[in-house]
Design an enzyme around this catalytic site. Structure first.
Site, short mmCIF file in Angstrom:
data_model
loop_
_atom_site.label_atom_id
_atom_site.label_comp_id
_atom_site.label_asym_id
_atom_site.label_seq_id
_atom_site.Cartn_x
_atom_site.Cartn_y
_atom_site.Cartn_z
N LYS A 122 40.76 33.46 45.74
CA LYS A 122 40.09 34.75 45.57
C LYS A 122 39.06 35.01 46.66
CE LYS A 122 42.43 35.46 41.81
NZ LYS A 122 43.35 34.33 41.93
N GLU A 206 30.43 38.35 42.62
CA GLU A 206 30.49 39.71 43.13
C GLU A 206 29.78 40.66 42.18
OE1 GLU A 206 34.69 40.24 43.48
OE2 GLU A 206 34.95 40.87 41.40
N GLU A 281 45.69 44.09 42.19
CA GLU A 281 44.83 44.59 41.13
C GLU A 281 43.59 45.25 41.72
OE1 GLU A 281 44.00 41.52 38.32
OE2 GLU A 281 46.08 41.42 37.62
N GLU A 294 42.13 41.45 43.18
CA GLU A 294 42.89 40.26 43.56
C GLU A 294 44.36 40.62 43.66
OE1 GLU A 294 42.02 37.59 40.35
OE2 GLU A 294 43.64 38.35 39.10
N PHE A 354 38.81 36.37 16.41
CA PHE A 354 39.98 36.11 17.25
C PHE A 354 40.19 34.62 17.49
CE2 PHE A 354 38.64 40.40 18.17
CZ PHE A 354 39.82 41.11 18.13
#
Length: 678
Positions: A122, A206, A281, A294, A354
């Site tokens: 990345k 970032e 993306e 990415e 979840f």
């Protein structure tokens, strides 16, 4: 497509679950023999049963099986496979695996080493994107050395920031930080998760774009220099940075922005000499500014929505490109046809935060597939969901001429999808599909956290017609009671009869009903207004039979007829009914029994407030406390890994540790005690 220059007679799928089944499907349609690999835990998995051949490549742990290059190469040699499709995850973006295959004279069905290495890192991919004038998010592109440097960089960029694993994907190794304390804690966790998931502990930072959309461009390129994009996919509905709902096209983009994003995606693909299917993306802000995120150098989980709107088979195209064929179309030949929607069906309990769910699938029935509904699954009735792998059960895909129709098809498909034995997220997916904001297309990556800030519960999905559920509960009970009258050996003169008056107990409310059988169903009257249900009369027409898990019916009342598909489950006492995201339990009693029910003592719930228990089955990665230690509310106490994700357990109150009952490396069961407080 043009005639194959290197036809494959047999390919090996270096993956498992639904994606392995998906690749097998296309290969079989092409007349290609398939080889499945499997771990000891997957010996009875669906992809093993569907393949022409299957080879065990090691124990349950991914590192010893699906990531074991030596064992996979041995399986290739043993079976004579000419090519390998990696699916997604595992070795799909591993350049060393591609080199090993090339050395063995086996074709890798995917891009070349340059693309995988350049885009798989990345940090390097951002540098390359900047070099080729691709829009990028402001940030620090070098790997962070430690938490101290992370803090320094965060202050320079300005909060909020995002920590990301350099080799990451699938939401792993990603953390959003809003202050210094968040960076300190998140850095350690992100590094550890990156190391365990990808074998690479480098992370970078970032700027975090607030309220963004996640929109990606599908690209396809052959080895003759032909590169096209297959339009976009909107993947903004995410939880913990993992996609939940995807659709194509995006309800947000205009033609100008779509063209610009497609052009940048193609430019980047050409820069790394990309060959095969890949995805670029982007993050898109509220003003339609877009930034490179990415590039995934593999087939994406959500590729079916692109297939639905283009009519293409991406797996087949990947295989043919790997065999040396040219793309049979140009960019101008491609058009968007209708709208497609995908829901990721997971083995997780949305009503318990979840948490992953494992165990045996005791009942399983997929929606009927047709031109509007598609199911890509990797499980079957009687199969097991393992704690060792990703919790995905299936991808449910629908298509229609427009977005509203695609959503409507998805609603009906979710209502008729039956999964029992393990908890699953069907109710949550239904709630999303029925959410007004989602229907308007007003979404972002914050949608789930915005709409369900305190988690998901039944309170978030009040049923549009709760009286319908009451009427259905009464019908179910009447049907089972009627059958009971046919039991043989009854005492003459004392045969069992069925009354018409019943009381339906739902969520603490008691609703009196009168029910009579009719030709093709029942007539149900709610005779008294209660705190949650109004009086009314309903005619229910259905072909439902005892024992069936789906109750499809016409429900008429107040001059309106509604077609409904409800899921039902007979419990030891009562019935569980699910529809459009609503899930409730109903108890149907005679008026006399209902009166006695009010006198029943409630069972006291055991006090576990002094215990830290495992909320899920998993591996205890770390324990941050010791006997006698004082802890404050909110402090990290333990980290549990389950289904490839880390889950941090925190102290719910201040206290002193009385006893530690588990150690790092232990396999934990649900509700197993880890720590006891004084």
């Amino acid at each position: 497509m043009a005639k194959k220059t290197k036809p494959f007679k047999k390919i090996l799928i270096a993956n498992r679950g639904e994606i392995a089944c998906r690749v097998i499907k296309s290969a079989k349609q092409m007349g290609i023999k398939t080889v499945a690999i499997y771990s000891e835990a997957d010996v009875d998995a669906l992809h093993v049963l569907q393949a022409d051949e299957a080879v065990c490549v090691g124990p349950a742990a991914s590192a010893e099986s699906y990531l074991n290059v030596k064992s996979i190469l041995a399986a290739i040699k043993q079976t004579g496979a000419e090519a390998v499709h990696p699916g997604y995850g595992f070795l799909s973006e591993n350049a060393a695996f591609g080199r090993a295959l090339k050395k063995a004279g086996v074709v890798f069905i995917g891009p070349g080493e340059l693309a995988i290495k350049s885009m798989g890192d990345k940090i390097e991919s951002k540098k390359l994107a900047e070099k080729h004038s691709i829009n990028v998010i402001p940030g620090h592109t070098a790997a962070l050395k430690d938490a101290k440097e992370a803090l320094k960089v965060a202050k320079k960029i300005g909060y909020p920031v995002m920590l990301k694993a350099s080799a990451g994907g699938g939401g792993k190794g990603m953390r959003v930080c809003k202050n210094d304390a968040g960076v300190k804690e998140a850095f350690v966790s992100a590094v550890r998760e990156a190391k365990s998931s990808f074998g690479d502990d480098r992370v970078f930072m970032e700027k975090y774009i607030e309220n963004p959309r996640h929109i990606e461009i599908q690209v396809l390129a052959d080895s003759f220099g032909n590169t096209v994009h297959l339009f976009e996919r909107e993947c903004s509905i995410q939880r913990r940075h993992q996609k939940v709902i995807e659709e194509a096209p995006s309800p947000f983009l205009d033609e100008k922005t779509r063209g610009e994003m497609g052009a940048q995606a193609i430019k980047l693909a050409r820069a790394v000499k990309y060959v095969s299917a890949g995805t670029v993306e982007f993050i898109v802000d509220t003003k339609m500014n877009f930034y490179f995120l990415e590039m995934n150098t593999r087939l994406q989980v959500e590729h079916p929505v692109t297939e639905k709107i283009t009519g293409l088979d991406l797996v087949e195209l990947m295989i043919r490109i790997a065999a040396g064929e040219k793309l049979p179309f140009k960019q101008d030949d491609l058009k968007i046809n209708g709208w497609a929607m995908e829901s990721r069906v997971y083995a997780e309990d949305p009503f318990r935060g979840f948490l992953p769910s494992i165990g045996r699938v005791s009942k399983y029935s997929e929606p009927n597939e047709d031109k509007n509904v598609r199911v890509d699954s990797g499980v079957y009735e009687g199969g097991d969901i393992s704690m060792h792998y990703d919790p995905m059960i299936a991808k449910l895909v629908t298509h229609g001429p427009d977005r509203i129709t695609a959503i409507e098809h998805m609603r009906h498909a979710l209502d008729s999808y039956i999964i029992r034995g393990i908890r699953n997220n069907l109710s949550f997916l239904s709630a999303l599909m029925n959410h007004p904001r989602f229907a308007r297309g007003n979404i972002s990556t914050n949608f789930i956290s915005d709409e369900y800030p305190d988690g998901f519960s039944s309170a978030h999905v009040p049923h549009a017609n709760p009286a319908h559920l009451v009427a259905v509960a009464a019908c179910l009970h009447m049907a089972y009671q009627t059958r009971a009258t046919q039991i043989s050996g009854q005492i003459p003169g004392r045969e069992r009869g069925v009354a018409n008056d019943w009381v339906v107990h739902i969520n603490g409310d008691k609703i009196p009903v009168v029910i009579h059988p009719t030709n093709g169903g029942w007539s149900v009257e709610i005779t008294k207004k209660t705190k949650s249900i109004a009086k009314g009369k309903f005619e229910i027409t259905t072909h439902w039979k005892l024992g069936e898990a789906v109750f499809a019916a016409d429900i008429s009342g107040s001059s309106i007829t509604t077609w409904a598909i409800l899921q039902i489950e007979r419990l030891q006492v009562g019935y569980r009914i699910s529809h459009s995201g609503t899930e409730l339990e109903a108890l149907v009693l005679s008026p006399l029994a209902s009166g006695f029910f009010d006198l029943m003592l409630e069972k006291k719930i055991a006090d576990t407030s002094n215990l830290l228990m495992s909320p899920m089955p998993g591996l205890l990665l770390s324990l941050a406390v010791a006997k006698g230690q004082e802890v404050k509310a909110g402090e990290e106490m333990a980290v549990i890994e389950a289904m490839k994700m880390e889950n941090v357990l925190r102290a719910e109150r201040d206290g002193i540790i009385k006893e530690v009952k588990a150690a790092p490396g232990d396999s934990l069961a649900v509700d197993q005690v880890i720590v006891e407080f004084e």
